[in-house]
Scaffold this motif. Structure first.
Motif, PDB file in Angstrom:
ATOM      1  N   ASN A  98       8.340   5.216  -3.599  1.00 48.01           N
ATOM      2  CA  ASN A  98       8.794   5.779  -4.873  1.00 48.01           C
ATOM      3  C   ASN A  98       9.151   7.253  -4.717  1.00 48.01           C
ATOM      4  O   ASN A  98      10.160   7.707  -5.254  1.00 48.01           O
ATOM      5  CB  ASN A  98       7.729   5.601  -5.960  1.00 48.01           C
ATOM      6  CG  ASN A  98       7.732   4.208  -6.543  1.00 48.01           C
ATOM      7  OD1 ASN A  98       8.776   3.582  -6.692  1.00 48.01           O
ATOM      8  ND2 ASN A  98       6.556   3.703  -6.865  1.00 48.01           N
ATOM      9  N   VAL A  99       8.342   7.998  -3.984  1.00 53.96           N
ATOM     10  CA  VAL A  99       8.637   9.416  -3.732  1.00 53.96           C
ATOM     11  C   VAL A  99       9.978   9.537  -3.007  1.00 53.96           C
ATOM     12  O   VAL A  99      10.847  10.309  -3.404  1.00 53.96           O
ATOM     13  CB  VAL A  99       7.513  10.088  -2.910  1.00 53.96           C
ATOM     14  CG1 VAL A  99       7.956  11.450  -2.366  1.00 53.96           C
ATOM     15  CG2 VAL A  99       6.252  10.227  -3.743  1.00 53.96           C
ATOM     16  N   CYS A 100      10.150   8.743  -1.953  1.00 57.26           N
ATOM     17  CA  CYS A 100      11.372   8.841  -1.139  1.00 57.26           C
ATOM     18  C   CYS A 100      12.621   8.409  -1.910  1.00 57.26           C
ATOM     19  O   CYS A 100      13.729   8.791  -1.543  1.00 57.26           O
ATOM     20  CB  CYS A 100      11.225   8.011   0.127  1.00 57.26           C
ATOM     21  SG  CYS A 100       9.955   8.671   1.239  1.00 57.26           S
TER      22      CYS A 100
ATOM     23  N   GLU B 103       5.098   5.611  11.312  1.00 50.39           N
ATOM     24  CA  GLU B 103       3.939   4.918  11.881  1.00 50.39           C
ATOM     25  C   GLU B 103       3.353   3.874  10.944  1.00 50.39           C
ATOM     26  O   GLU B 103       2.816   2.874  11.389  1.00 50.39           O
ATOM     27  CB  GLU B 103       2.862   5.936  12.262  1.00 50.39           C
ATOM     28  CG  GLU B 103       3.238   6.774  13.455  1.00 50.39           C
ATOM     29  CD  GLU B 103       2.143   7.744  13.875  1.00 50.39           C
ATOM     30  OE1 GLU B 103       1.004   7.637  13.365  1.00 50.39           O
ATOM     31  OE2 GLU B 103       2.437   8.616  14.705  1.00 50.39           O
ATOM     32  N   GLU B 104       3.441   4.097   9.646  1.00 51.03           N
ATOM     33  CA  GLU B 104       2.833   3.194   8.673  1.00 51.03           C
ATOM     34  C   GLU B 104       3.646   1.924   8.444  1.00 51.03           C
ATOM     35  O   GLU B 104       3.170   0.989   7.788  1.00 51.03           O
ATOM     36  CB  GLU B 104       2.648   3.914   7.330  1.00 51.03           C
ATOM     37  CG  GLU B 104       1.691   5.075   7.375  1.00 51.03           C
ATOM     38  CD  GLU B 104       2.302   6.392   7.871  1.00 51.03           C
ATOM     39  OE1 GLU B 104       1.570   7.396   7.906  1.00 51.03           O
ATOM     40  OE2 GLU B 104       3.500   6.429   8.242  1.00 51.03           O
ATOM     41  N   ALA B 105       4.850   1.858   8.969  1.00 46.75           N
ATOM     42  CA  ALA B 105       5.730   0.706   8.725  1.00 46.75           C
ATOM     43  C   ALA B 105       5.163  -0.567   9.347  1.00 46.75           C
ATOM     44  O   ALA B 105       4.526  -0.529  10.396  1.00 46.75           O
ATOM     45  CB  ALA B 105       7.120   0.980   9.284  1.00 46.75           C
TER      46      ALA B 105
ATOM     47  N   ARG C  53       0.816  -1.224   0.000  1.00 45.46           N
ATOM     48  CA  ARG C  53       0.000   0.000   0.000  1.00 45.46           C
ATOM     49  C   ARG C  53       0.843   1.265   0.000  1.00 45.46           C
ATOM     50  O   ARG C  53       0.360   2.327  -0.402  1.00 45.46           O
ATOM     51  CB  ARG C  53      -0.917   0.040   1.226  1.00 45.46           C
ATOM     52  CG  ARG C  53      -2.022  -0.967   1.221  1.00 45.46           C
ATOM     53  CD  ARG C  53      -2.819  -0.874   2.491  1.00 45.46           C
ATOM     54  NE  ARG C  53      -1.984  -1.347   3.592  1.00 45.46           N
ATOM     55  CZ  ARG C  53      -2.284  -1.222   4.865  1.00 45.46           C
ATOM     56  NH1 ARG C  53      -3.383  -0.627   5.238  1.00 45.46           N
ATOM     57  NH2 ARG C  53      -1.478  -1.695   5.798  1.00 45.46           N
ATOM     58  N   TYR C  54       2.087   1.164   0.429  1.00 45.94           N
ATOM     59  CA  TYR C  54       2.938   2.346   0.560  1.00 45.94           C
ATOM     60  C   TYR C  54       3.987   2.444  -0.544  1.00 45.94           C
ATOM     61  O   TYR C  54       4.950   3.189  -0.417  1.00 45.94           O
ATOM     62  CB  TYR C  54       3.580   2.363   1.953  1.00 45.94           C
ATOM     63  CG  TYR C  54       2.511   2.453   3.011  1.00 45.94           C
ATOM     64  CD1 TYR C  54       1.881   3.660   3.286  1.00 45.94           C
ATOM     65  CD2 TYR C  54       2.086   1.315   3.684  1.00 45.94           C
ATOM     66  CE1 TYR C  54       0.863   3.730   4.227  1.00 45.94           C
ATOM     67  CE2 TYR C  54       1.074   1.372   4.633  1.00 45.94           C
ATOM     68  CZ  TYR C  54       0.474   2.587   4.890  1.00 45.94           C
ATOM     69  OH  TYR C  54      -0.540   2.658   5.822  1.00 45.94           O
ATOM     70  N   ARG C  55       3.778   1.736  -1.646  1.00 47.03           N
ATOM     71  CA  ARG C  55       4.729   1.759  -2.758  1.00 47.03           C
ATOM     72  C   ARG C  55       4.912   3.173  -3.307  1.00 47.03           C
ATOM     73  O   ARG C  55       6.012   3.585  -3.612  1.00 47.03           O
ATOM     74  CB  ARG C  55       4.261   0.801  -3.857  1.00 47.03           C
ATOM     75  CG  ARG C  55       5.171   0.739  -5.073  1.00 47.03           C
ATOM     76  CD  ARG C  55       6.555   0.238  -4.772  1.00 47.03           C
ATOM     77  NE  ARG C  55       6.503  -1.171  -4.398  1.00 47.03           N
ATOM     78  CZ  ARG C  55       7.569  -1.902  -4.161  1.00 47.03           C
ATOM     79  NH1 ARG C  55       8.770  -1.396  -4.279  1.00 47.03           N
ATOM     80  NH2 ARG C  55       7.452  -3.145  -3.791  1.00 47.03           N
TER      81      ARG C  55
ATOM     82  N   SER D  74       5.474  12.283   0.637  1.00 44.69           N
ATOM     83  CA  SER D  74       5.210  10.843   0.735  1.00 44.69           C
ATOM     84  C   SER D  74       3.928  10.538   1.498  1.00 44.69           C
ATOM     85  O   SER D  74       3.333   9.477   1.323  1.00 44.69           O
ATOM     86  CB  SER D  74       6.375  10.134   1.430  1.00 44.69           C
ATOM     87  OG  SER D  74       6.438  10.493   2.807  1.00 44.69           O
ATOM     88  N   GLY D  75       3.508  11.460   2.373  1.00 45.16           N
ATOM     89  CA  GLY D  75       2.337  11.224   3.200  1.00 45.16           C
ATOM     90  C   GLY D  75       2.612  10.339   4.406  1.00 45.16           C
ATOM     91  O   GLY D  75       1.690   9.973   5.129  1.00 45.16           O
TER      92      GLY D  75
END
Length: 167
Positions: free
Chosen positions: A85-87, A116-118, A79-81, A101-102
């Motif tokens: 990609n941004v990073c 937190e999303e990790a 979900r965080y691809r 990146s959000g």
């Protein structure tokens, strides 16, 4: 996040690093940077659970990994691809990667930034660091293909001092 022992990480680390990528994040509450990485390893060395992380000197994150003895690795699900990609495609010198990146940063008790999303966060302390050297490659094709501009990565061997997984 639930704290676990590094030996209890159940992921296939080849898939985790090579396919799903990770964020290498270094710095402190005042200033930090993160970069996407898909090269590295995890294992056991010098009687310690360790990671090996590689950072090119021209990356903005490099100056942060050089200033501190610790850093984090954050792993995310698919979900965080876009965030990864941004990073990996913009520099923190020019862009607010957190905003773009959000992702939501938080800081460990030791003051290291993570997200937190990790799904998995590793807090690491450097044990050894050195630049890869052209003359040390036994497979010349790798050096020629990966380092045509002689911009060799610095390798950090770091002890995993804390690990957390998302429940």
């Amino acid at each position: 996040m639930e704290k676990i022992e590094p030996k209890d990480i159940n992921e296939n680390v080849i898939r985790l690093i090579g396919d799903e990528w990770m964020l290498v994040t270094a710095g402190d509450r005042e200033k930090f940077n993160m970069m996407t990485a898909s090269w590295g390893s995890m294992g056991f060395l010098w009687n310690k659970p360790v990671v090996m992380v590689f950072v090119r000197p021209q990356r903005y994150t490099f100056e942060f990994t050089e200033k501190r003895d610790t850093f984090t690795l954050s792993f995310f699900d698919e979900r965080y691809r876009r965030a990864l990609n941004v990073c990996g495609s913009v520099s923190g010198r020019d862009t607010d990667k957190v905003k773009e990146s959000g992702l939501t940063p938080y800081f460990t008790e030791a003051g290291n930034p993570a997200f937190e999303e990790a799904s998995l966060v590793l807090e690491c302390r450097k044990l050894y660091a050195d630049f890869l050297k052209e003359e040390a490659f036994t497979e010349r094709k790798i050096a020629d293909a990966q380092y045509g501009q002689k911009d060799f990565h610095k390798m950090y061997v770091a002890e995993i001092i804390n690990a957390w997984v998302r429940k």
